[in-house]
Design a protein around this motif. Structure first.
Motif, PDB file in Angstrom:
ATOM      1  N   GLY A 184      45.352  39.897  33.337  1.00 43.08           N
ATOM      2  CA  GLY A 184      46.105  38.902  34.100  1.00 43.08           C
ATOM      3  C   GLY A 184      45.272  38.275  35.200  1.00 43.08           C
ATOM      4  N   ARG A 185      44.443  39.071  35.849  1.00 38.38           N
ATOM      5  CA  ARG A 185      43.557  38.542  36.887  1.00 38.38           C
ATOM      6  C   ARG A 185      42.575  37.549  36.288  1.00 38.38           C
ATOM      7  NH1 ARG A 185      38.702  38.690  38.891  1.00 38.38           N
ATOM      8  NH2 ARG A 185      37.974  39.851  37.076  1.00 38.38           N
ATOM      9  N   ILE A 186      42.091  37.844  35.081  1.00 46.80           N
ATOM     10  CA  ILE A 186      41.152  36.933  34.420  1.00 46.80           C
ATOM     11  C   ILE A 186      41.860  35.634  34.037  1.00 46.80           C
ATOM     12  CG2 ILE A 186      39.723  36.639  32.355  1.00 46.80           C
ATOM     13  CD1 ILE A 186      39.292  39.708  32.448  1.00 46.80           C
ATOM     14  N   LEU A 187      43.087  35.759  33.525  1.00 48.51           N
ATOM     15  CA  LEU A 187      43.835  34.567  33.126  1.00 48.51           C
ATOM     16  C   LEU A 187      44.149  33.676  34.317  1.00 48.51           C
ATOM     17  CD1 LEU A 187      46.305  36.124  30.520  1.00 48.51           C
ATOM     18  CD2 LEU A 187      44.239  34.791  30.061  1.00 48.51           C
ATOM     19  N   VAL A 231      35.970  39.949  26.601  1.00 47.23           N
ATOM     20  CA  VAL A 231      36.467  39.991  27.978  1.00 47.23           C
ATOM     21  C   VAL A 231      35.316  40.178  28.961  1.00 47.23           C
ATOM     22  CG1 VAL A 231      37.743  41.439  29.617  1.00 47.23           C
ATOM     23  CG2 VAL A 231      38.771  40.805  27.437  1.00 47.23           C
ATOM     24  N   SER A 232      35.291  39.337  29.984  1.00 42.19           N
ATOM     25  CA  SER A 232      34.390  39.540  31.126  1.00 42.19           C
ATOM     26  C   SER A 232      35.240  40.176  32.228  1.00 42.19           C
ATOM     27  CB  SER A 232      33.788  38.213  31.586  1.00 42.19           C
ATOM     28  OG  SER A 232      32.988  37.643  30.567  1.00 42.19           O
ATOM     29  N   THR A 233      35.303  41.497  32.218  1.00 37.52           N
ATOM     30  CA  THR A 233      36.256  42.232  33.046  1.00 37.52           C
ATOM     31  C   THR A 233      36.157  41.864  34.527  1.00 37.52           C
ATOM     32  OG1 THR A 233      36.217  44.079  31.502  1.00 37.52           O
ATOM     33  CG2 THR A 233      37.009  44.544  33.722  1.00 37.52           C
ATOM     34  N   PHE A 234      34.946  41.672  35.032  1.00 35.51           N
ATOM     35  CA  PHE A 234      34.754  41.465  36.473  1.00 35.51           C
ATOM     36  C   PHE A 234      34.468  40.006  36.827  1.00 35.51           C
ATOM     37  CE2 PHE A 234      33.293  45.814  35.371  1.00 35.51           C
ATOM     38  CZ  PHE A 234      34.312  46.511  36.000  1.00 35.51           C
ATOM     39  N   ARG A 235      34.837  39.103  35.935  1.00 40.85           N
ATOM     40  CA  ARG A 235      34.592  37.686  36.186  1.00 40.85           C
ATOM     41  C   ARG A 235      35.255  37.241  37.482  1.00 40.85           C
ATOM     42  NH1 ARG A 235      36.705  33.502  31.806  1.00 40.85           N
ATOM     43  NH2 ARG A 235      38.633  33.581  33.019  1.00 40.85           N
ATOM     44  N   GLY A 236      34.522  36.498  38.288  1.00 34.47           N
ATOM     45  CA  GLY A 236      35.064  35.972  39.543  1.00 34.47           C
ATOM     46  C   GLY A 236      35.007  36.938  40.704  1.00 34.47           C
ATOM     47  N   ALA A 248      41.837  50.631  39.007  1.00 35.74           N
ATOM     48  CA  ALA A 248      41.291  50.459  40.359  1.00 35.74           C
ATOM     49  C   ALA A 248      42.072  49.425  41.164  1.00 35.74           C
ATOM     50  CB  ALA A 248      39.817  50.048  40.271  1.00 35.74           C
ATOM     51  N   MET A 249      42.673  48.457  40.491  1.00 33.03           N
ATOM     52  CA  MET A 249      43.458  47.408  41.186  1.00 33.03           C
ATOM     53  C   MET A 249      44.722  47.985  41.811  1.00 33.03           C
ATOM     54  SD  MET A 249      42.969  44.281  38.441  1.00 33.03           S
ATOM     55  CE  MET A 249      44.248  43.251  39.157  1.00 33.03           C
TER      56      MET A 249
END
Length: 344
Positions: A170-173, A308-313, A339-340
């Motif tokens: 969801g954070r990536i989206l 997926v780029s898990t840590f994108r941004g 971790a979130m």
């Protein structure tokens, strides 16, 4: 709090921090393989081996966090949505949830760990709320608590792995262009022995399915082809040190098998829902790093696919090696979601 993802093949740790403006920083991450048989069918069979892996991954990561968030496998948790009166006090709601849970849980309530969360207003009924309840066998929860405590850590939260993955995706989206938002998103996570397929519509899960398929199949193919031990095959697979012809003879057929599994999962979704298309497939898990996987999946399914780029941004701490992170990050989706929970 750090997030610790305990899977059949290994342990992964992620620690995040948040700045004044809400921006996330990846402070540290690490992984540690588990011996075969330490975890079988999502059950911890060897507490000391798993605890030792957690100790090693904690030291390797460089974190100072002793408080941790753990995840329960989705197959070990029963979840149900129920509708309750919005006028109930918290104590009244808790009693009502226990009464509702007894209808859905095939165990005595004193044998389960039970929790609930108010999701929001019930559709078409302003006087009611929708409540998500979750229950797992106490012994399974206690095993995960035990391995963390044996490693010298303090478990603070027990999440559900699929929920953690959805939080991370969801954070990536949230970072995708507006034109791509509101689409039907499929997430295919490939573990060592199982693959978890879920579909999100407007960020809400509408379908989930677990399939008995994973990266261990590729390892077994390598063992048969080259006469290696399990440990040697895993090591050479990860280090990309296999003989010439491996990509053509072993890897390419496996990628086709993954694409077939994704295609099959999508067809099951279509036959059990009113939806007839998927806009984007995201691939995650340790196997998602295999070269060419997204292209093969996109070609077979005719749906846009990406790893997926898990840590994108996110910002990266000066301890993180960015090139290495880009290779490994598809396997850290669940650990990132865990971790979130630090910021809830």
């Amino acid at each position: 709090m750090a997030g610790i993802d305990i899977s059949t093949s290994g342990v992964r740790l992620v620690e995040l921090s948040k700045g004044d403006k809400g921006e996330l920083t990846l402070e540290c991450y690490a992984s540690e393989p588990l011996p075969r048989g330490a975890i079988v069918d999502s059950n911890i069979d060897n507490i000391e081996q798993v605890a030792e892996a957690i100790r090693r991954v904690w030291r390797k990561s460089g974190t100072n966090a002793k408080a941790v968030v753990l995840g329960m496998p989705s197959a070990s948790v029963i979840t149900r949505k129920v509708v309750l009166s919005a006028r109930l006090t918290e104590d009244e709601m808790e009693r009502q949830v226990e009464a509702e849970a007894s209808q859905y849980i095939p165990f005595a309530l004193d044998e389960v760990s039970l929790d609930f969360d108010v999701v929001g207003q019930a559709a078409g009924s302003p006087e009611d709320v929708e409540v998500l309840l979750a229950a797992a066998r106490k012994e399974k929860v206690e095993d995960r608590v035990a391995v963390a405590e044996a490693a010298g850590l303090k478990p603070m939260v027990m999440d559900i792995e699929s929920h953690a993955a959805r939080a991370a995706i969801g954070r990536i989206l949230d970072q995708t262009p507006k034109a791509e938002q509101g689409k039907i998103i499929a997430l295919f996570q490939i573990g060592a022995h199982t693959a978890n397929f879920s579909v999100l519509v407007d960020r809400q899960p509408v379908y989930e399915r677990e399939q008995p398929f994973g990266g261990n199949q590729l390892t077994q193919d390598i063992i048969r082809a080259y006469g290696l031990s399990y440990e040697e095959a895993e090591q050479k697979k990860r280090a990309n040190e296999l003989p010439e012809g491996y990509e053509r003879d072993i890897l390419a057929p496996f990628l086709e098998s993954v694409a077939q599994e994704v295609t099959r999962a999508i067809q099951f979704f279509f036959t059990s829902s009113p939806h007839t298309h998927v806009d984007h497939i995201y691939l995650a898990g340790g196997c998602a790093i295999l070269p060419g996987l997204a292209d093969v999946v996109a070609s077979r399914t005719r749906v846009k696919a990406s790893v997926v780029s898990t840590f994108r941004g996110m910002r990266l701490s000066n301890k993180i090696r960015e090139k290495q992170l880009q290779i490994e990050e598809p396997g850290y989706l669940v650990a990132c979601g865990l971790a979130m929970r630090r910021f809830d």
